[in-house]
Design a protein around this motif. Structure first.
Motif, mmCIF file in Angstrom:
data_model
loop_
_atom_site.group_PDB
_atom_site.id
_atom_site.type_symbol
_atom_site.label_atom_id
_atom_site.label_comp_id
_atom_site.label_asym_id
_atom_site.label_seq_id
_atom_site.Cartn_x
_atom_site.Cartn_y
_atom_site.Cartn_z
ATOM 1 N N VAL A 1 0.710 -1.111 0.050
ATOM 2 C CA VAL A 1 -0.099 0.207 -0.087
ATOM 3 C C VAL A 1 1.061 1.153 -0.052
ATOM 4 C CG1 VAL A 1 -1.701 1.394 1.376
ATOM 5 C CG2 VAL A 1 -1.854 -1.156 1.329
ATOM 6 N N VAL A 2 0.421 2.138 -0.999
ATOM 7 C CA VAL A 2 1.305 3.404 -0.999
ATOM 8 C C VAL A 2 0.390 4.583 -0.618
ATOM 9 C CG1 VAL A 2 2.447 5.045 -2.654
ATOM 10 C CG2 VAL A 2 2.751 2.767 -2.874
ATOM 11 N N ASN A 3 0.889 5.635 0.465
ATOM 12 C CA ASN A 3 0.462 6.588 0.847
ATOM 13 C C ASN A 3 0.947 7.611 -0.137
ATOM 14 O OD1 ASN A 3 -0.808 8.875 2.179
ATOM 15 N ND2 ASN A 3 0.056 8.245 4.139
ATOM 16 N N ARG B 1 -1.445 8.258 7.538
ATOM 17 C CA ARG B 1 -0.433 7.265 8.579
ATOM 18 C C ARG B 1 -0.845 7.188 9.730
ATOM 19 N NH1 ARG B 1 2.917 10.607 10.387
ATOM 20 N NH2 ARG B 1 4.454 9.311 10.947
ATOM 21 N N ARG B 2 -1.758 8.084 10.382
ATOM 22 C CA ARG B 2 -2.249 7.561 11.888
ATOM 23 C C ARG B 2 -3.381 6.618 11.597
ATOM 24 N NH1 ARG B 2 -1.799 13.815 12.044
ATOM 25 N NH2 ARG B 2 0.147 14.039 13.160
ATOM 26 N N LEU B 3 -4.231 6.442 10.562
ATOM 27 C CA LEU B 3 -4.846 5.266 10.082
ATOM 28 C C LEU B 3 -4.255 4.029 10.279
ATOM 29 C CD1 LEU B 3 -7.406 6.603 7.545
ATOM 30 C CD2 LEU B 3 -7.886 6.471 9.989
ATOM 31 N N GLU B 4 -3.196 4.003 9.661
ATOM 32 C CA GLU B 4 -2.054 2.902 9.624
ATOM 33 C C GLU B 4 -1.544 2.787 10.772
ATOM 34 O OE1 GLU B 4 2.187 1.620 7.840
ATOM 35 O OE2 GLU B 4 1.506 3.594 7.693
ATOM 36 N N GLU B 5 -1.321 3.652 11.883
ATOM 37 C CA GLU B 5 -0.843 3.206 13.199
ATOM 38 C C GLU B 5 -1.633 2.706 13.801
ATOM 39 O OE1 GLU B 5 0.552 7.299 14.192
ATOM 40 O OE2 GLU B 5 2.287 7.049 12.704
ATOM 41 N N ALA B 6 -3.114 2.955 13.800
ATOM 42 C CA ALA B 6 -4.176 2.572 14.479
ATOM 43 C C ALA B 6 -4.202 1.169 14.277
ATOM 44 C CB ALA B 6 -5.356 3.485 14.394
ATOM 45 N N VAL B 7 -4.328 0.871 12.882
ATOM 46 C CA VAL B 7 -4.472 -0.559 12.502
ATOM 47 C C VAL B 7 -3.294 -1.429 13.003
ATOM 48 C CG1 VAL B 7 -4.536 -2.212 10.692
ATOM 49 C CG2 VAL B 7 -5.626 -0.100 10.469
ATOM 50 N N ILE C 1 10.828 9.405 1.176
ATOM 51 C CA ILE C 1 10.046 8.151 1.359
ATOM 52 C C ILE C 1 10.197 7.241 2.549
ATOM 53 C CG2 ILE C 1 9.411 6.114 -0.063
ATOM 54 C CD1 ILE C 1 10.308 7.428 -2.379
ATOM 55 N N GLY C 2 9.261 6.841 3.337
ATOM 56 C CA GLY C 2 9.361 6.217 4.399
ATOM 57 C C GLY C 2 8.433 4.954 4.533
ATOM 58 N N ARG C 3 8.788 4.011 5.508
ATOM 59 C CA ARG C 3 7.892 2.934 5.474
ATOM 60 C C ARG C 3 7.168 2.991 7.121
ATOM 61 N NH1 ARG C 3 9.337 -1.622 2.635
ATOM 62 N NH2 ARG C 3 7.583 -2.755 3.599
ATOM 63 N N GLY C 4 5.880 2.725 6.914
ATOM 64 C CA GLY C 4 5.020 2.718 8.582
ATOM 65 C C GLY C 4 5.150 1.640 9.145
ATOM 66 N N ALA D 1 3.039 -0.572 9.800
ATOM 67 C CA ALA D 1 2.189 -1.641 9.130
ATOM 68 C C ALA D 1 2.861 -1.975 7.667
ATOM 69 C CB ALA D 1 0.845 -1.467 9.134
ATOM 70 N N GLY D 2 3.930 -1.263 7.302
ATOM 71 C CA GLY D 2 4.647 -1.626 5.871
ATOM 72 C C GLY D 2 4.042 -0.677 4.986
ATOM 73 N N VAL D 3 3.336 0.398 5.101
ATOM 74 C CA VAL D 3 2.718 1.351 4.165
ATOM 75 C C VAL D 3 3.954 2.165 3.788
ATOM 76 C CG1 VAL D 3 1.148 3.210 3.676
ATOM 77 C CG2 VAL D 3 0.380 1.475 5.043
ATOM 78 N N ILE D 4 4.137 2.441 2.486
ATOM 79 C CA ILE D 4 5.067 3.300 1.869
ATOM 80 C C ILE D 4 4.365 4.602 1.746
ATOM 81 C CG2 ILE D 4 6.382 3.788 -0.030
ATOM 82 C CD1 ILE D 4 6.647 0.798 -0.683
ATOM 83 N N THR D 5 4.948 5.634 2.486
ATOM 84 C CA THR D 5 4.444 7.094 2.256
ATOM 85 C C THR D 5 5.373 7.964 1.682
ATOM 86 O OG1 THR D 5 3.281 6.699 4.324
ATOM 87 C CG2 THR D 5 3.934 9.016 3.777
ATOM 88 N N ILE D 6 5.078 8.783 0.741
ATOM 89 C CA ILE D 6 6.000 9.723 0.111
ATOM 90 C C ILE D 6 5.365 11.091 0.478
ATOM 91 C CG2 ILE D 6 4.496 9.420 -1.910
ATOM 92 C CD1 ILE D 6 7.218 10.405 -3.566
ATOM 93 N N THR D 7 6.321 12.007 1.010
ATOM 94 C CA THR D 7 5.868 13.334 1.187
ATOM 95 C C THR D 7 6.881 14.502 0.514
ATOM 96 O OG1 THR D 7 7.153 13.295 3.338
ATOM 97 C CG2 THR D 7 4.843 12.895 3.286
ATOM 98 N N GLY D 8 6.363 15.398 0.598
ATOM 99 C CA GLY D 8 7.205 16.771 0.021
ATOM 100 C C GLY D 8 7.085 16.817 -1.504
ATOM 101 N N GLY D 9 8.123 17.193 -2.284
ATOM 102 C CA GLY D 9 8.074 17.342 -3.486
ATOM 103 C C GLY D 9 7.303 18.557 -4.273
ATOM 104 N N LYS D 10 7.223 18.428 -5.529
ATOM 105 C CA LYS D 10 6.156 19.636 -6.247
ATOM 106 C C LYS D 10 5.921 19.045 -7.322
ATOM 107 C CE LYS D 10 10.569 22.117 -7.534
ATOM 108 N NZ LYS D 10 11.055 23.345 -7.625
#
Length: 276
Positions: free
Chosen positions: A29-31, A41-47, A174-177, A179-188
């Motif tokens: 899963v990619v966020n 991310r907080r939904l992932e952390e709750a799960v 790019i980071g991993r949460g 539960a293994g979700v890949i999250t990408i932030t920043g950029g333009k």
């Protein structure tokens, strides 16, 4: 939705048009939700059962509101793109010609407001007009000249925004949460291609696949199959019987303009101009 022992196996999403829930299954899963990244991310952390607070509860995104306005181009008179420094606060701004309009932007204001609630404020509009009027004094722009105004949130990487938004990095991370979700932030917007490529590489690593050459590196984007823009313009003029509409369709949608025009024809007043 919990999947195998190594992480999430998908998500239950809500189709608001059909008013039904849909179960989407995936091994990875990619966020990639921009200013909504922390919410996901907080939904992932709750799960995953991650503890509240601590490093997992920290924000990875710092929101920055950017506002633009469109005004009649004849009032401004710019024939090309112009970069300028706002006399109000020294920020870098620009005016861009866009058909009959000039687009003036942009603001940069920190915010913790939900992206769903972001709007261009009267203060934002006044700032942009005052800055533009200093460089184009004959324009004498007022609020009544604003054809449209819009706002969005830049999802800056939080760790790089602590020095101030103007100096914050526009690089992506790019980071991993938990539960293994890949999250990408920043950029333009202008770096979307390399951001997407980096995410695909991370997904391949998560799946245990060897890195492969991109299959889409040289593939045109939808609507990009244009051999000649003049030929497409001629076809659009013949179909729409309107030079302005034809130009807008081809410049905005490329070779996919026929699809857009076809759908507009099926809707009552779908071909009516929003702005003359």
């Amino acid at each position: 939705r919990r999947g195998p022992a190594d992480g999430l196996g998908g998500a239950m999403v809500r189709d608001r048009l059909a008013e039904r829930d849909v179960c989407v299954r995936a091994r990875v899963v990619v966020n990639a939700t921009g200013p909504w990244s922390d919410t996901l991310r907080r939904l992932e952390e709750a799960v995953a059962g991650a503890p509240r607070g601590g490093t997992t509860g920290d924000s990875v995104v710092r929101g920055s509101v950017g506002v633009h306005v469109a005004v009649p181009r004849a009032r401004v008179g710019n024939r090309g793109a112009i970069t300028l420094l706002s006399p109000v606060d020294g920020r870098v701004m620009f005016t861009l010609p866009d058909g009959p309009h000039s687009v003036i932007g942009t603001t940069e204001t920190p915010t913790a407001t939900s992206p769903d609630e972001i709007r261009a404020t009267t203060g934002d509009v006044a700032y942009l007009l005052a800055s533009a009027n200093r460089f184009f004094p004959a324009a004498r722009l007022t609020r009544s000249d604003v054809v449209s105004a819009w706002a969005g949130i830049r999802p800056l990487v939080a760790s790089g925004a602590s020095r101030g938004l103007g100096r914050a990095s526009r690089e992506h991370a790019i980071g991993r949460g938990p539960a293994g979700v890949i999250t990408i932030t920043g950029g333009k917007l202008t770096t979307y291609r390399v951001m997407a490529a980096d995410v695909v590489d991370e997904v391949e690593r998560a799946l245990g696949h060897p890195r492969r050459r991109s299959a889409t590196a040289d593939r045109p984007l939808p609507g990009g199959e244009l051999e000649s823009i003049e030929t497409e313009m001629a076809a659009a003029r013949a179909t729409t019987k309107d030079d302005i509409v034809a130009r807008r369709l081809v410049h905005a949608y490329g070779s996919a303009w026929r699809v857009v025009w076809g759908r507009a024809m099926t809707t009552q007043r779908g071909t009516a101009r929003i702005v003359a």
